[in-house]
Design an enzyme around this catalytic site. Structure first.
Site, PDB file in Angstrom:
ATOM      1  N   LYS A  90       0.858  -1.191   0.000  1.00  0.00           N
ATOM      2  CA  LYS A  90       0.000   0.000   0.000  1.00  0.00           C
ATOM      3  C   LYS A  90       0.881   1.222   0.000  1.00  0.00           C
ATOM      4  O   LYS A  90       1.841   1.321   0.780  1.00  0.00           O
ATOM      5  CB  LYS A  90      -0.885  -0.003   1.266  1.00  0.00           C
ATOM      6  CG  LYS A  90      -1.914   1.109   1.271  1.00  0.00           C
ATOM      7  CD  LYS A  90      -3.158   0.713   0.522  1.00  0.00           C
ATOM      8  CE  LYS A  90      -4.042   1.903   0.144  1.00  0.00           C
ATOM      9  NZ  LYS A  90      -3.565   2.638  -1.064  1.00  0.00           N
TER      10      LYS A  90
ATOM     11  N   LYS B 154       4.593   2.566   8.394  1.00  0.00           N
ATOM     12  CA  LYS B 154       3.376   3.356   8.645  1.00  0.00           C
ATOM     13  C   LYS B 154       2.124   2.480   8.755  1.00  0.00           C
ATOM     14  O   LYS B 154       1.310   2.659   9.654  1.00  0.00           O
ATOM     15  CB  LYS B 154       3.202   4.363   7.503  1.00  0.00           C
ATOM     16  CG  LYS B 154       2.200   5.460   7.777  1.00  0.00           C
ATOM     17  CD  LYS B 154       1.976   6.329   6.542  1.00  0.00           C
ATOM     18  CE  LYS B 154       3.247   7.013   6.083  1.00  0.00           C
ATOM     19  NZ  LYS B 154       3.006   7.881   4.898  1.00  0.00           N
TER      20      LYS B 154
ATOM     21  N   LYS C   3       5.255   1.823  -2.913  1.00  0.00           N
ATOM     22  CA  LYS C   3       5.292   3.221  -3.382  1.00  0.00           C
ATOM     23  C   LYS C   3       5.645   3.215  -4.858  1.00  0.00           C
ATOM     24  O   LYS C   3       6.307   2.291  -5.341  1.00  0.00           O
ATOM     25  CB  LYS C   3       6.359   4.027  -2.620  1.00  0.00           C
ATOM     26  CG  LYS C   3       6.122   5.517  -2.648  1.00  0.00           C
ATOM     27  CD  LYS C   3       5.078   5.882  -1.605  1.00  0.00           C
ATOM     28  CE  LYS C   3       4.858   7.353  -1.481  1.00  0.00           C
ATOM     29  NZ  LYS C   3       4.230   7.665  -0.186  1.00  0.00           N
TER      30      LYS C   3
ATOM     31  N   THR D  33      -5.176  12.960   5.528  1.00  0.00           N
ATOM     32  CA  THR D  33      -3.799  13.080   6.029  1.00  0.00           C
ATOM     33  C   THR D  33      -3.735  14.210   7.049  1.00  0.00           C
ATOM     34  O   THR D  33      -3.217  14.058   8.158  1.00  0.00           O
ATOM     35  CB  THR D  33      -2.827  13.348   4.857  1.00  0.00           C
ATOM     36  OG1 THR D  33      -3.012  12.317   3.889  1.00  0.00           O
ATOM     37  CG2 THR D  33      -1.385  13.379   5.320  1.00  0.00           C
TER      38      THR D  33
ATOM     39  N   ASN E 154      -1.989  19.726  -0.486  1.00  0.00           N
ATOM     40  CA  ASN E 154      -3.193  19.149   0.122  1.00  0.00           C
ATOM     41  C   ASN E 154      -3.075  19.047   1.652  1.00  0.00           C
ATOM     42  O   ASN E 154      -3.908  19.577   2.389  1.00  0.00           O
ATOM     43  CB  ASN E 154      -3.448  17.773  -0.524  1.00  0.00           C
ATOM     44  CG  ASN E 154      -4.596  17.034   0.126  1.00  0.00           C
ATOM     45  OD1 ASN E 154      -4.461  16.471   1.207  1.00  0.00           O
ATOM     46  ND2 ASN E 154      -5.752  17.043  -0.512  1.00  0.00           N
TER      47      ASN E 154
ATOM     48  N   SER F 227      -7.502   5.455   3.312  1.00  0.00           N
ATOM     49  CA  SER F 227      -7.345   4.624   2.109  1.00  0.00           C
ATOM     50  C   SER F 227      -7.790   3.188   2.425  1.00  0.00           C
ATOM     51  O   SER F 227      -8.435   2.529   1.611  1.00  0.00           O
ATOM     52  CB  SER F 227      -5.886   4.592   1.665  1.00  0.00           C
ATOM     53  OG  SER F 227      -5.595   5.680   0.820  1.00  0.00           O
TER      54      SER F 227
END
Ligand code: GLU
Length: 417
Positions: free
Chosen positions: A68, A92, A104, A188, A219, A345
């Site tokens: 992820k 994380k 990633k 986030t 963002n 997510s």
């Protein structure tokens, strides 16, 4: 981005392993990625020419679940950077205690130089190139620096065409109309904000007396500024990659967001300051929300804030982090501070798999609960062991990775010791 970003990132393994009960085999497994592919893919540009772009997708570890992590479009993307970011995602997801490993991706491109049609072709071209290694149960991408919900929608659509069936769970951060989750857009920032609220409660702070400076107005930075401002915190400074604004009495965040989104620049209020000046302000909370390596040995001495909330990934170099920690600054580390994004997510992926659509209240409630729980447990562990929160977060993540690894056996199991 320096070439040793990955080597530096995994140094954290050794410094935190001694506080974890993880077997050496688990730590060893995390020293290199499971898979990292590099792709070159052709894109027809608006002027008729063909340009070949380079991209990467790294599935770092899937011991706890499918990979992820986001996809970034940036001129400085490199294999090393993608590997470091994928490693951080592994930690994380374990910190957030969601059933994912780490991944990633990135494409070397400056999206600001592309037309919208070119951006769509780059997004679809990259998804075609990595379609063999991503999937709802293998590795699930999401937005990252300079990618957004529209890019996710193109990628989901492209993957679905290749798979021959609609596959919303292949990617998260989609528009709500295409299977995205409400509440993913500001997740986030909101996750970091909930953690600041926990800290405020522990410290007995009155938000109106707490000053905040935010470095980076994308963002995460913008929406954090908005949430903190609405909750009564005094947001005194913000900056984007070009310039910054400072008003010791507090800024009107909503109107700066409007100007930023219409002109591409923060302006119209307070005193103009540089990003370097913002980092050196005497504020209570400093929020790095841009890219890696913002605070280095060169400028760490300027930082006066008592708390740093790392909304960006890897904003402090190892050396800067050590010096800042020794001065007693509380650093809420990236793998915890910005884990709200990947947490929602996960909610999105769960809803896609189950065919549910949760309400905004449900998403906020679940996110708040998770952020408070993880923040409090890392805070308590750090205090109990007299270590910093980053080491505590890594140690906790290693414990969780070890649980999954040990379930299939380590050396002791196979040698009956
Ligand atoms: N790119 C974000 C991060 O660094 C989100 C990843 C995700 O949602 O999978 O955490």
């Amino acid at each position: 981005m320096s070439d040793n970003v990955f080597t530096n990132a995994i140094k954290r393994l050794d410094s935190s392993a001694e506080y974890s009960r993880a077997h050496a085999e688990t730590v060893n497994r995390l020293r290199q990625p499971k898979q990292c592919i590099e792709v070159g893919f052709p894109v027809r540009m608006d002027d008729g020419s063909e340009q070949v772009f380079t991209g990467y997708r790294c599935l770092y570890d899937d011991t706890r679940g499918a990979g992820k992590g986001g996809i970034r479009f940036h001129p400085d993307v490199s294999r090393e950077e993608v590997m470091a970011l994928a490693f951080w995602m592994t930690i994380k997801c374990a910190v957030a205690n969601i059933p994912f490993g780490g991944g990633k991706g990135g494409v070397i491109v400056n999206p600001k130089e592309l037309s919208k049609a070119e951006l769509e072709r780059v997004s679809r071209g990259f998804m075609r190139a990595i379609s063999g290694v991503v999937g709802p149960d293998t590795d699930v991408p999401a937005p990252d620096v300079y990618t957004n919900a529209t890019v996710m929608a193109w990628m989901m659509d492209e993957y679905s065409a290749i798979a021959g069936k609609r596959s919303p769970a292949v990617i998260t951060g989609k528009p709500v109309s295409m299977g995205g989750s409400v509440g993913r857009d500001d997740a986030t920032a909101r996750g970091g904000f909930y953690q600041i609220r926990e800290l405020a409660q522990i410290k007995g702070w009155n938000p109106s007396q707490i000053t905040v400076a935010i470095h980076g107005f994308g963002n995460a930075g913008q929406l954090f500024a908005k949430l903190a401002n609405e909750d009564g915190f005094k947001v005194v400074a913000v900056c984007d990659s070009r310039t910054g604004l400072y008003n010791p009495e507090g800024l009107d965040v909503a109107s700066i967001m409007e100007t930023k989104n219409s002109t591409g620049k923060v302006s119209g209020q307070g005193k103009e300051i540089s990003g370097a000046e913002l980092l050196a302000l005497d504020v209570d909370i400093l929020v790095p929300a841009a890219l890696e390596n913002t605070i280095t040995t060169d400028n760490q001495g300027d930082v006066k804030a008592g708390v740093i909330l790392e909304l960006a990934n890897g904003p402090l170099t190892n050396e800067a982090d050590a010096a800042i920690r020794d001065r007693g600054v509380i650093v809420i580390p990236d793998v915890l501070a910005n884990s709200g994004g990947v947490t929602v997510s996960y909610f999105e992926w769960t809803q896609n798999k189950a065919g549910f659509a949760w309400t905004l209240d449900e998403v906020h409630e679940r996110l708040q609960k998770k952020m408070a729980e993880e923040f409090r447990s890392i805070w308590a562990f750090a205090n109990e062991k007299s270590i910093d929160m980053r080491t505590a977060a890594y140690a906790l993540a290693l414990d969780r990775l070890a649980d999954a690894h040990e379930a299939t056996g380590t050396a002791e199991f196979f040698t009956n010791t």
